[in-house]
Design a protein around this motif. Structure first.
Motif, PDB file in Angstrom:
ATOM      1  N   SER A   1       0.820  -1.213   0.000  1.00  0.00           N
ATOM      2  CA  SER A   1       0.000   0.000   0.000  1.00  0.00           C
ATOM      3  C   SER A   1       0.856   1.267   0.000  1.00  0.00           C
ATOM      4  CB  SER A   1      -0.938  -0.001   1.212  1.00  0.00           C
ATOM      5  OG  SER A   1      -0.193   0.155   2.395  1.00  0.00           O
ATOM      6  N   TYR A   2       2.148   1.130  -0.198  1.00  0.00           N
ATOM      7  CA  TYR A   2       3.113   2.220  -0.296  1.00  0.00           C
ATOM      8  C   TYR A   2       3.125   3.162   0.898  1.00  0.00           C
ATOM      9  CZ  TYR A   2       3.558   0.605  -5.099  1.00  0.00           C
ATOM     10  OH  TYR A   2       3.734  -0.167  -6.204  1.00  0.00           O
ATOM     11  N   GLY A   3       2.005   3.728   1.264  1.00  0.00           N
ATOM     12  CA  GLY A   3       1.951   4.677   2.376  1.00  0.00           C
ATOM     13  C   GLY A   3       2.373   4.080   3.706  1.00  0.00           C
ATOM     14  N   LEU A   4       2.308   2.779   3.809  1.00  0.00           N
ATOM     15  CA  LEU A   4       2.708   2.114   5.052  1.00  0.00           C
ATOM     16  C   LEU A   4       4.171   1.685   5.048  1.00  0.00           C
ATOM     17  CD1 LEU A   4      -0.446  -0.075   5.731  1.00  0.00           C
ATOM     18  CD2 LEU A   4       0.185   2.122   6.756  1.00  0.00           C
ATOM     19  N   THR A   5       4.893   2.041   3.998  1.00  0.00           N
ATOM     20  CA  THR A   5       6.313   1.717   3.920  1.00  0.00           C
ATOM     21  C   THR A   5       7.056   2.383   5.059  1.00  0.00           C
ATOM     22  OG1 THR A   5       6.306   1.357   1.542  1.00  0.00           O
ATOM     23  CG2 THR A   5       8.383   2.091   2.512  1.00  0.00           C
ATOM     24  N   LEU A   6       8.017   1.648   5.624  1.00  0.00           N
ATOM     25  CA  LEU A   6       8.851   2.178   6.696  1.00  0.00           C
ATOM     26  C   LEU A   6      10.202   2.584   6.128  1.00  0.00           C
ATOM     27  CD1 LEU A   6       8.173  -0.457   9.491  1.00  0.00           C
ATOM     28  CD2 LEU A   6       7.120   1.801   9.209  1.00  0.00           C
ATOM     29  N   CYS A   7      10.599   3.794   6.399  1.00  0.00           N
ATOM     30  CA  CYS A   7      11.915   4.252   5.985  1.00  0.00           C
ATOM     31  C   CYS A   7      12.982   3.595   6.857  1.00  0.00           C
ATOM     32  CB  CYS A   7      12.011   5.766   6.131  1.00  0.00           C
ATOM     33  SG  CYS A   7      10.895   6.685   5.063  1.00  0.00           S
ATOM     34  N   ALA A   8      14.213   3.603   6.379  1.00  0.00           N
ATOM     35  CA  ALA A   8      15.324   3.028   7.142  1.00  0.00           C
ATOM     36  C   ALA A   8      15.477   3.717   8.499  1.00  0.00           C
ATOM     37  CB  ALA A   8      16.617   3.131   6.339  1.00  0.00           C
TER      38      ALA A   8
END
Length: 142
Positions: free
Chosen positions: A55-62
């Protein structure tokens, strides 16, 4: 805190840790792995990688996973150590600048004067997110 107080050996260790973390990134959609590493005031290195989501928006950055490791490795009752130096790399080991959201996240967990390795050299957290509002402000206004 200035970059003169962080040795070249420390920066090399951070870059190595960031590159190791980057290799663990879960990036089936963007194919853009990111790794981050930071030195804490108590001498530990914490790291993280990006973890994507369909869902892309739930991606976690490093930086998010780095801060999660910081919290998970905190001494119970003492809270997480503050970050004093930070670096972030792409899939080729090139230095990346954290996005605005992640700069705020890093600011929240930074020691005063934390140094970031950026695409334009070493900068303090205050230089990369000027006039930020965070926990130090709340303490001063309490």
């Amino acid at each position: 805190m200035s970059d003169a107080k962080i040795s070249e050996a420390n920066w090399n260790q951070l870059r190595e840790a960031a590159n190791t973390a980057m290799k663990k990134a879960y990036v089936p959609y963007s194919k853009f792995p990111v790794g981050a590493a930071a030195l804490t005031e108590d001498g530990r290195i914490v790291s993280g990688c990006n973890v994507e989501n369909a869902s892309y928006g739930l991606t976690l950055c490093a930086e998010c996973s780095l801060v999660s490791e910081l919290a998970m490795t905190a001494v119970v009752g003492k809270g997480p150590a503050k970050l004093i130096a930070f670096t972030c790399v792409d899939g080729h080991g090139n230095i990346l600048m954290p996005c605005g959201r992640c700069r705020q996240l890093l600011f929240e967990h930074s020691a005063k004067g934390m140094i970031l390795e950026t695409v334009s050299g070493f900068k303090t957290i205050d230089e990369v997110i000027p006039d930020a509002f965070g926990p130090r402000d709340l303490e001063e206004r309490a």
